[in-house]
Design a protein around this motif. Structure first.
Motif, PDB file in Angstrom:
ATOM      1  N   ALA A 119       0.817  -1.213   0.000  1.00 38.53           N
ATOM      2  CA  ALA A 119       0.000   0.000   0.000  1.00 38.53           C
ATOM      3  C   ALA A 119       0.852   1.264   0.000  1.00 38.53           C
ATOM      4  O   ALA A 119       0.666   2.156  -0.838  1.00 38.53           O
ATOM      5  N   TYR A 120       1.804   1.357   0.933  1.00 42.85           N
ATOM      6  CA  TYR A 120       2.531   2.613   1.146  1.00 42.85           C
ATOM      7  C   TYR A 120       3.923   2.639   0.523  1.00 42.85           C
ATOM      8  O   TYR A 120       4.557   3.698   0.492  1.00 42.85           O
ATOM      9  N   GLY A 121       4.416   1.490   0.086  1.00 43.31           N
ATOM     10  CA  GLY A 121       5.723   1.467  -0.562  1.00 43.31           C
ATOM     11  C   GLY A 121       6.845   0.982   0.320  1.00 43.31           C
ATOM     12  O   GLY A 121       7.872   0.519  -0.186  1.00 43.31           O
ATOM     13  N   ALA A 122       6.697   1.089   1.631  1.00 45.32           N
ATOM     14  CA  ALA A 122       7.749   0.646   2.547  1.00 45.32           C
ATOM     15  C   ALA A 122       7.182   0.469   3.946  1.00 45.32           C
ATOM     16  O   ALA A 122       6.163   1.078   4.314  1.00 45.32           O
ATOM     17  N   VAL A 123       7.845  -0.372   4.718  1.00 42.61           N
ATOM     18  CA  VAL A 123       7.502  -0.616   6.113  1.00 42.61           C
ATOM     19  C   VAL A 123       8.781  -1.117   6.766  1.00 42.61           C
ATOM     20  O   VAL A 123       9.726  -1.507   6.068  1.00 42.61           O
ATOM     21  N   GLY A 124       8.845  -1.093   8.088  1.00 38.79           N
ATOM     22  CA  GLY A 124      10.061  -1.529   8.761  1.00 38.79           C
ATOM     23  C   GLY A 124       9.806  -2.589   9.809  1.00 38.79           C
ATOM     24  O   GLY A 124       8.707  -2.684  10.368  1.00 38.79           O
ATOM     25  N   ILE A 125      10.834  -3.399  10.062  1.00 37.64           N
ATOM     26  CA  ILE A 125      10.805  -4.364  11.162  1.00 37.64           C
ATOM     27  C   ILE A 125      11.872  -3.938  12.159  1.00 37.64           C
ATOM     28  O   ILE A 125      13.058  -3.893  11.823  1.00 37.64           O
ATOM     29  N   LEU A 126      11.442  -3.586  13.364  1.00 35.03           N
ATOM     30  CA  LEU A 126      12.377  -3.256  14.441  1.00 35.03           C
ATOM     31  C   LEU A 126      12.496  -4.478  15.344  1.00 35.03           C
ATOM     32  O   LEU A 126      11.490  -4.978  15.854  1.00 35.03           O
ATOM     33  N   VAL A 127      13.697  -4.973  15.510  1.00 35.22           N
ATOM     34  CA  VAL A 127      13.933  -6.095  16.419  1.00 35.22           C
ATOM     35  C   VAL A 127      14.280  -5.496  17.779  1.00 35.22           C
ATOM     36  O   VAL A 127      15.342  -4.892  17.949  1.00 35.22           O
ATOM     37  N   ASP A 128      13.371  -5.642  18.722  1.00 34.14           N
ATOM     38  CA  ASP A 128      13.497  -4.987  20.025  1.00 34.14           C
ATOM     39  C   ASP A 128      13.694  -6.027  21.123  1.00 34.14           C
ATOM     40  O   ASP A 128      13.459  -7.224  20.919  1.00 34.14           O
ATOM     41  N   ARG A 149      13.006 -11.827  25.920  1.00 34.51           N
ATOM     42  CA  ARG A 149      13.578 -12.301  24.654  1.00 34.51           C
ATOM     43  C   ARG A 149      13.293 -11.288  23.556  1.00 34.51           C
ATOM     44  O   ARG A 149      12.367 -10.471  23.666  1.00 34.51           O
ATOM     45  N   PRO A 150      14.059 -11.301  22.482  1.00 35.73           N
ATOM     46  CA  PRO A 150      13.837 -10.337  21.398  1.00 35.73           C
ATOM     47  C   PRO A 150      12.508 -10.602  20.684  1.00 35.73           C
ATOM     48  O   PRO A 150      12.011 -11.733  20.669  1.00 35.73           O
ATOM     49  N   TYR A 151      11.953  -9.565  20.101  1.00 36.95           N
ATOM     50  CA  TYR A 151      10.677  -9.684  19.388  1.00 36.95           C
ATOM     51  C   TYR A 151      10.638  -8.663  18.259  1.00 36.95           C
ATOM     52  O   TYR A 151      11.413  -7.710  18.241  1.00 36.95           O
ATOM     53  N   PHE A 152       9.711  -8.885  17.305  1.00 34.58           N
ATOM     54  CA  PHE A 152       9.564  -7.994  16.163  1.00 34.58           C
ATOM     55  C   PHE A 152       8.544  -6.897  16.472  1.00 34.58           C
ATOM     56  O   PHE A 152       7.524  -7.152  17.136  1.00 34.58           O
ATOM     57  N   GLU A 377      17.001 -11.227   7.533  1.00 31.00           N
ATOM     58  CA  GLU A 377      17.886 -10.265   8.204  1.00 31.00           C
ATOM     59  C   GLU A 377      17.402  -9.969   9.621  1.00 31.00           C
ATOM     60  O   GLU A 377      18.204  -9.857  10.562  1.00 31.00           O
ATOM     61  N   ALA A 378      16.070  -9.848   9.781  1.00 32.06           N
ATOM     62  CA  ALA A 378      15.510  -9.588  11.110  1.00 32.06           C
ATOM     63  C   ALA A 378      15.716 -10.785  12.037  1.00 32.06           C
ATOM     64  O   ALA A 378      15.996 -10.622  13.232  1.00 32.06           O
ATOM     65  N   LEU A 379      15.581 -12.000  11.511  1.00 30.22           N
ATOM     66  CA  LEU A 379      15.839 -13.200  12.313  1.00 30.22           C
ATOM     67  C   LEU A 379      17.302 -13.253  12.755  1.00 30.22           C
ATOM     68  O   LEU A 379      17.613 -13.687  13.874  1.00 30.22           O
ATOM     69  N   GLN A 380      18.198 -12.807  11.875  1.00 31.50           N
ATOM     70  CA  GLN A 380      19.613 -12.783  12.232  1.00 31.50           C
ATOM     71  C   GLN A 380      19.867 -11.789  13.371  1.00 31.50           C
ATOM     72  O   GLN A 380      20.653 -12.057  14.288  1.00 31.50           O
ATOM     73  N   LEU A 381      19.202 -10.639  13.336  1.00 31.28           N
ATOM     74  CA  LEU A 381      19.323  -9.665  14.425  1.00 31.28           C
ATOM     75  C   LEU A 381      18.782 -10.246  15.726  1.00 31.28           C
ATOM     76  O   LEU A 381      19.357 -10.033  16.802  1.00 31.28           O
ATOM     77  N   MET A 382      17.685 -10.993  15.624  1.00 32.58           N
ATOM     78  CA  MET A 382      17.125 -11.661  16.803  1.00 32.58           C
ATOM     79  C   MET A 382      18.147 -12.642  17.383  1.00 32.58           C
ATOM     80  O   MET A 382      18.316 -12.731  18.611  1.00 32.58           O
ATOM     81  N   ALA A 383      18.835 -13.366  16.497  1.00 36.08           N
ATOM     82  CA  ALA A 383      19.844 -14.325  16.946  1.00 36.08           C
ATOM     83  C   ALA A 383      21.010 -13.604  17.634  1.00 36.08           C
ATOM     84  O   ALA A 383      21.539 -14.076  18.654  1.00 36.08           O
ATOM     85  N   TRP A 385      20.908 -10.903  19.321  1.00 36.08           N
ATOM     86  CA  TRP A 385      20.497 -10.467  20.653  1.00 36.08           C
ATOM     87  C   TRP A 385      20.820 -11.528  21.696  1.00 36.08           C
ATOM     88  O   TRP A 385      21.152 -11.215  22.837  1.00 36.08           O
ATOM     89  N   VAL A 386      20.669 -12.805  21.313  1.00 41.24           N
ATOM     90  CA  VAL A 386      20.807 -13.906  22.291  1.00 41.24           C
ATOM     91  C   VAL A 386      22.043 -14.753  22.023  1.00 41.24           C
ATOM     92  O   VAL A 386      22.140 -15.887  22.494  1.00 41.24           O
ATOM     93  N   LYS A 387      22.967 -14.225  21.228  1.00 41.97           N
ATOM     94  CA  LYS A 387      24.256 -14.879  20.967  1.00 41.97           C
ATOM     95  C   LYS A 387      24.120 -16.213  20.241  1.00 41.97           C
ATOM     96  O   LYS A 387      24.926 -17.122  20.424  1.00 41.97           O
ATOM     97  N   GLU A 388      23.085 -16.335  19.373  1.00 40.87           N
ATOM     98  CA  GLU A 388      22.989 -17.498  18.497  1.00 40.87           C
ATOM     99  C   GLU A 388      23.843 -17.239  17.264  1.00 40.87           C
ATOM    100  O   GLU A 388      23.911 -16.097  16.770  1.00 40.87           O
TER     101      GLU A 388
END
Length: 469
Positions: A119-128, A149-152, A377-383, A385-388
């Protein structure tokens, strides 16, 4: 004199993208939102009576081509379940069942992300990661015990205020990100109030800013909180519908949106002329001053040989021209949506070329492939966070491209037919118009053939007879 800029002021890049978001938001809001926008999308014509305009606005209805096309196209990659690959760590697979800590699994989260990007052309995933006390949480076991634990987090670009970046190690990297948020604060014993705030992210730290009153009754943005993060980077991943640059994009269906606004305006004109045409005008000529009574048992008398009394009605030519114009607009809107499904020769990625796969892909497949990469890429950031060592990978369904525009537009119409927003008969004739159904066939004959294909009731078995008797 230029207005003073603050932490709340959108950057030039965001302001440029935001120019397209207003029409998107109105169209997605449906008839009510378009009526509320008033003259912005339904012009008040010169010399038009204000009361007449208000009536025209209140009776206008939106043909939701844009919203429906976004829904249909963004749903195609998720018509089959998103696949989490075997290289994904077990605990990340478990977290994927509630990836945002709000009940959405990774499939549902990714589907919503795709809709927003379409719809808008872009959106973001913040790994918090939720803030935790170092005194209470010292080990991995402590984290598990409190559920840390980390989440999207889905970050809509409409809440993005700006960013800064620089090239680090040959890669363009975020060094600052400003996000507009809403904080909820107590308001007395029983109520709460929403307060606008800005969160500023930096590599390894964060700040929150709110507008506070200062001396003289004026307000200014002040830093109200700050903290550190264990991640030495900004854990934000953009997802593009139609990328124009680093962190920037444009809606892939923007032309469809503008056509939908034109249809909204033209349809309003068509409704107006239909109303005029349906109310004939009684024309009297040289009947004198005698009162006119019209009815089955009434007669009108004139002493002049040139006297006349008749109804003047619209010829209907403009109505037919308007109807055809609306149909042409609807066809153009369907074609723009269908173009995203047409495989384009030569539209290949480096990976495809090396693997000698299909010679091209459709735009929707490209968007789905970009979404897949962003989730990885977001899953990698989640990893991290927890040293995976790795976050793993996902696969998004992408087998829906077609070779021609006629087939692609037929796909959209068929989806509308399945969910009940397009009739069987209209689908038949649209297929015939596209050359996909033989021209000598008729809908009446085809209905009879369809009836013959219906399953016949089977003869009752002994069990049925016993149950009935």
């Amino acid at each position: 004199m230029s207005k003073k800029t603050t932490v709340r002021t959108p950057s030039a890049a965001v302001a440029k993208m935001a120019a397209d978001w207003e029409v998107i938001t109105a169209l997605l809001g449906g008839t009510s939102a378009m009526r509320l926008a008033g003259e912005q999308y339904l012009p008040h014509w010169p010399n038009e009576d204000p009361n007449a305009y208000e009536i025209r606005k209140k009776t206008a209805t939106l043909f939701s081509a844009f919203a429906r096309t976004v829904e249909v196209l963004s749903g195609k990659p998720f018509s089959k379940p998103l696949t989490i690959e075997d290289d994904t760590p077990e605990r990340i697979k478990q977290w994927s069942e509630d990836i945002d800590l709000q009940g959405r699994n990774l499939h549902a989260f990714a589907a919503d992300i795709c809709t927003e990007a379409m719809a808008y052309g872009a959106v973001g995933i913040l790994v918090d990661f939720p803030p935790v006390s170092k005194k209470k949480v010292r080990t991995v076991a402590d984290e598990k015990a409190i559920g840390a634990r980390p989440y999207f987090v889905q970050i809509n670009y409409r809440n993005l205020l700006g960013w800064k970046s620089k090239r680090i190690g040959g890669v363009e990297t975020l060094t600052q990100l400003r996000l507009l948020e809403t904080a909820v604060e107590p308001d007395g014993e029983f109520h709460e109030k929403e307060v606008e705030q800005v969160r500023v992210l930096y590599p390894g730290r964060w700040e929150t800013w709110q507008e506070r009153a200062v001396t003289g009754g004026e307000k200014e943005w002040q830093k109200v909180d700050e903290g550190v993060s264990t991640m030495p980077k900004i854990t934000f991943v953009p997802v593009y519908g139609k990328r124009t640059g680093f962190m920037t994009a444009t809606p892939p269906l923007l032309d469809l949106a503008h056509l939908n606004v034109e249809h909204w305006q033209s349809k309003s004109d068509q409704q107006t002329i239909l109303h005029i045409a349906r109310v004939p005008i009684l024309f009297a000529k040289m009947l004198g001053d005698a009162p006119i009574v019209v009815g089955g048992a009434a007669a009108v008398k004139s002493d002049s040989e040139h006297g006349d009394l008749k109804y003047v009605e619209h010829t209907g030519a403009a109505i037919e021209a308007g109807r055809l114009s609306l149909r042409d607009l609807e066809d153009m809107m369907r074609q723009i949506g269908a173009e995203l499904l047409v495989i384009k020769p030569g539209n290949t990625s480096i990976t495809q070329t090396e693997a000698d796969n299909e010679p091209g892909m459709c735009t929707l497949q490209r968007i789905a492939q970009g979404l897949e990469n962003s989730i990885d890429e977001a899953l990698q950031l989640m990893a991290e966070w927890v040293k995976e060592p790795t976050g793993g990978h996902v696969q998004v369904f992408q087998d829906y491209g077609v070779d021609s525009l006629a087939e692609a537009s037929m796909e959209l119409l068929r989806d509308m037919n399945v969910d009940g927003t397009f009739s069987d008969e209209s689908l038949f004739y649209e297929g015939q118009r596209r050359g996909l159904i033989r021209p000598e066939l008729t809908w009446e004959d085809e209905k009879k053939r369809i009836a013959k294909n219906a399953p016949k009731p089977s003869a009752p078995t002994k069990v049925d007879k016993v149950a009935a008797g």
